[in-house]
Design an enzyme around this catalytic site. Structure first.
Site, PDB file in Angstrom:
ATOM      1  N   SER A 241       4.067   0.758   1.564  1.00  0.00           N
ATOM      2  CA  SER A 241       3.844   1.992   0.823  1.00  0.00           C
ATOM      3  C   SER A 241       4.861   3.048   1.256  1.00  0.00           C
ATOM      4  O   SER A 241       6.070   2.812   1.194  1.00  0.00           O
ATOM      5  CB  SER A 241       2.396   2.436   1.028  1.00  0.00           C
ATOM      6  OG  SER A 241       1.990   3.341   0.045  1.00  0.00           O
ATOM      7  N   ASP A 468       0.012  -2.719  -8.946  1.00  0.00           N
ATOM      8  CA  ASP A 468      -0.211  -1.847  -7.797  1.00  0.00           C
ATOM      9  C   ASP A 468      -0.508  -0.437  -8.297  1.00  0.00           C
ATOM     10  O   ASP A 468       0.276   0.123  -9.071  1.00  0.00           O
ATOM     11  CB  ASP A 468       1.044  -1.839  -6.920  1.00  0.00           C
ATOM     12  CG  ASP A 468       0.838  -1.156  -5.580  1.00  0.00           C
ATOM     13  OD1 ASP A 468       0.211  -0.084  -5.550  1.00  0.00           O
ATOM     14  OD2 ASP A 468       1.339  -1.681  -4.573  1.00  0.00           O
ATOM     15  N   HIS A 496      -2.887  -2.720  -3.803  1.00  0.00           N
ATOM     16  CA  HIS A 496      -1.755  -2.008  -3.211  1.00  0.00           C
ATOM     17  C   HIS A 496      -1.100  -2.839  -2.119  1.00  0.00           C
ATOM     18  O   HIS A 496      -1.734  -3.160  -1.118  1.00  0.00           O
ATOM     19  CB  HIS A 496      -2.243  -0.678  -2.645  1.00  0.00           C
ATOM     20  CG  HIS A 496      -1.159   0.203  -2.124  1.00  0.00           C
ATOM     21  ND1 HIS A 496       0.077   0.307  -2.719  1.00  0.00           N
ATOM     22  CD2 HIS A 496      -1.121   1.016  -1.040  1.00  0.00           C
ATOM     23  CE1 HIS A 496       0.825   1.161  -2.039  1.00  0.00           C
ATOM     24  NE2 HIS A 496       0.125   1.594  -1.002  1.00  0.00           N
TER      25      HIS A 496
END
Length: 526
Positions: A241, A468, A496
């Protein structure tokens, strides 16, 4: 997906506590799907690039004292922990203003064949890498990775235990998060503007020097000092991320120092604030669509068809905006639209939590906001009963607003809301107005969004998940195309990030890359 039974209060609370904040990877559920199998055998040591400086070589002589420091590892629970000194300002180091970076490691199981350290960042910005290693070391990489690498987590500057920035008191932060995130009247816009100014002013007042030096470029320079401190000539790294933004920024600053680097769930460094918001709005819309399609296969409280369920969710947000729901928590007695949206969003991060979300929405439809508030608490690192365990909800602005400034004009956000909502009706306005604190941020940075290429780096593995919610798949392709030397691994699935939580195809490819140095085929689809 198979139906999951309704959770008991205790089980639901335990499940909710496993959920982690926005842009933080590696939620609890791991799906083992058919795919590639691992061929990892004996480890293969990476070959440094030609002319690579020593691990402790500093970019400037003024930084030499930081690059030559030795970490004093001490036992701390199930980890070893140490403190790393870094300069507040890398351009003008002043020992009197040094920052302390908290670092933790789990040593490689086979020290005789150790490949070095694997430095990890789980996201945020604002997530604790120390907590990531403490609570999930067994899920960071496969058994071969944990056998041959020391796993090293760190709290970036201003985050967690690393001179954390503290902008608002607990009650003030509660008010900030509870404020209407989709203002549709001038009074509501002014209320959100006031809260945004309070956040910005609080960060500056609490840490007037630190607030100027919390950009991702600052953190990337700290990362190179940490690389030297663990004794590695090149950085072996896993960024998930926001951690991909940190990793790719590092690669652009220190391309010859890139070792084996994986960037999973990409946030490209050239995204503007508006592009970030618009992309996330579309990502959460796609994830919501996947969720409601699954929900209606069960006993869905939102509606009997995907279209009806999607409208049911929109209607619920509007109903909670008009009439907040009781939570049973005296410290936050009412579930506002702000809290409700946070609770729904965090559950979209991993399909394993969809059942928890359905139970919470069923309760909310019956007039009880307790479970959605528990989800929101997990997202915000907030303790039921009041108080916060970390500073994620403050540091996320302190970092993002330096990296991606935005407009101070409310008319800009009105236009964002209209444009984003055309593509993402459920989440567009929410993500549009979420950038307002960056429009009134008191500090301006020179580290603005820009494309990166990392010329001369070793191969970098970029991983993207097609549905995602937080880091849309096209961003992974975007970064892959910008980097001079990179490959793209794609996971066709929900949730995610992919490595360590999706399937054996992704996991085997990344494990082999770390242990064998075998670069996955560009375009591998799992």
């Amino acid at each position: 997906m198979t139906s999951r039974p309704a959770a008991t209060a205790r089980a639901r609370s335990a499940a909710v506590s496993a959920l982690v904040p926005v842009l933080v990877a590696a939620l609890a559920s791991v799906l083992a799907l058919a795919g590639c199998t691992s061929t990892s055998g004996e480890p293969v040591v990476a070959t440094p690039g030609a002319g690579l400086p020593a691990a402790t070589a500093a970019p400037t002589s003024a930084l030499a004292r930081y690059y030559t420091q030795k970490l004093d590892w001490k036992k701390c629970g199930n980890l070893e922990c140490a403190d790393l000194r870094v300069p507040l300002d890398h351009a003008a180091p002043d020992p009197a203003k040094d920052l302390t970076i908290k670092v933790a490691r789990v040593k490689a199981l086979d020290q005789s064949k150790r490949l070095g350290s694997l430095l990890v960042n789980p996201g945020g910005p604002g997530a604790s890498g120390v907590a990531y290693v403490r609570n999930g070391a067994e899920t960071i990489g496969g058994p071969q990775v944990r056998r041959y690498y020391d796993l090293v987590g760190f709290d970036p500057r201003g985050v967690g235990g690393s001179d954390p920035i503290d902008c608002l008191g607990d009650k003030a932060l509660d008010r900030f998060l509870a404020t209407d995130p989709t203002p549709d009247t001038p009074a509501e816009e002014q209320a959100w503007l006031a809260q945004s100014k309070d956040m910005a002013a609080g960060c500056q007042a609490a840490s007037p020097d630190l607030v100027k030096h919390l950009s991702t470029a600052d953190a990337a320079r700290d990362l190179d000092i940490l690389r030297a401190a663990v004794g590695d000539p090149q950085l072996n790294y896993l960024g998930k991320s926001y951690g991909t933004f940190l990793g790719s920024t590092y690669a652009d600053l220190f391309p010859k120092r890139v070792g084996r680097m994986v960037l999973d769930g990409v946030v490209p460094p050239d995204l503007t604030s508006a592009e970030l918001g618009e992309g996330q709005a579309r990502g959460f819309q796609i994830a919501t669509q996947s969720y409601v399609e699954d929900c209606v296969k069960q006993d869905c409280p939102l509606g009997s068809t995907p279209e009806a369920a999607l409208k049911g969710l929109d209607d619920l947000f509007q109903e909670v905006d008009r009439q907040p729901l009781p939570t049973g928590d005296p410290s936050a007695p009412l579930l506002t639209e702000g809290w409700a949206r946070i609770g729904v969003a965090v559950a979209l991060y991993d399909q394993g939590s969809w059942g928890i979300l359905t139970d919470a929405l069923r309760e909310a439809k019956s007039g009880n906001g307790q479970s959605l508030m528990q989800l929101a608490d997990a997202y915000a690192e907030r303790r039921p009963g009041g108080g916060y365990d970390g500073n994620l909800m403050e540091s996320i602005y302190a970092v993002n607003c330096l990296d991606r400034p935005d407009s101070p004009n409310l008319s800009a956000y009105e236009k964002y809301a209209k444009d984003f909502s055309a593509k993402a009706p459920t989440w567009g306005a929410n993500l549009a107005w979420g950038a307002l604190p960056c429009g009134v941020w008191p500090v301006k940075s020179t580290d603005l969004p820009h494309k990166i290429s990392a010329p001369g780096s070793n191969p970098i593995v970029v991983v993207g998940t097609t549905r995602d919610p937080a880091t849309i798949y096209e961003w992974s392709k975007r970064l892959r195309d910008q980097l001079d030397n990179a490959v793209l691994v794609s996971f066709d699935g929900d949730g995610h990030t992919a490595y360590g939580r999706s399937n054996t195809c992704v996991d085997s490819a990344i494990d082999d890359y770390y242990v064998q140095g075998r670069v996955p085929k560009d375009g591998l689809r799992c």
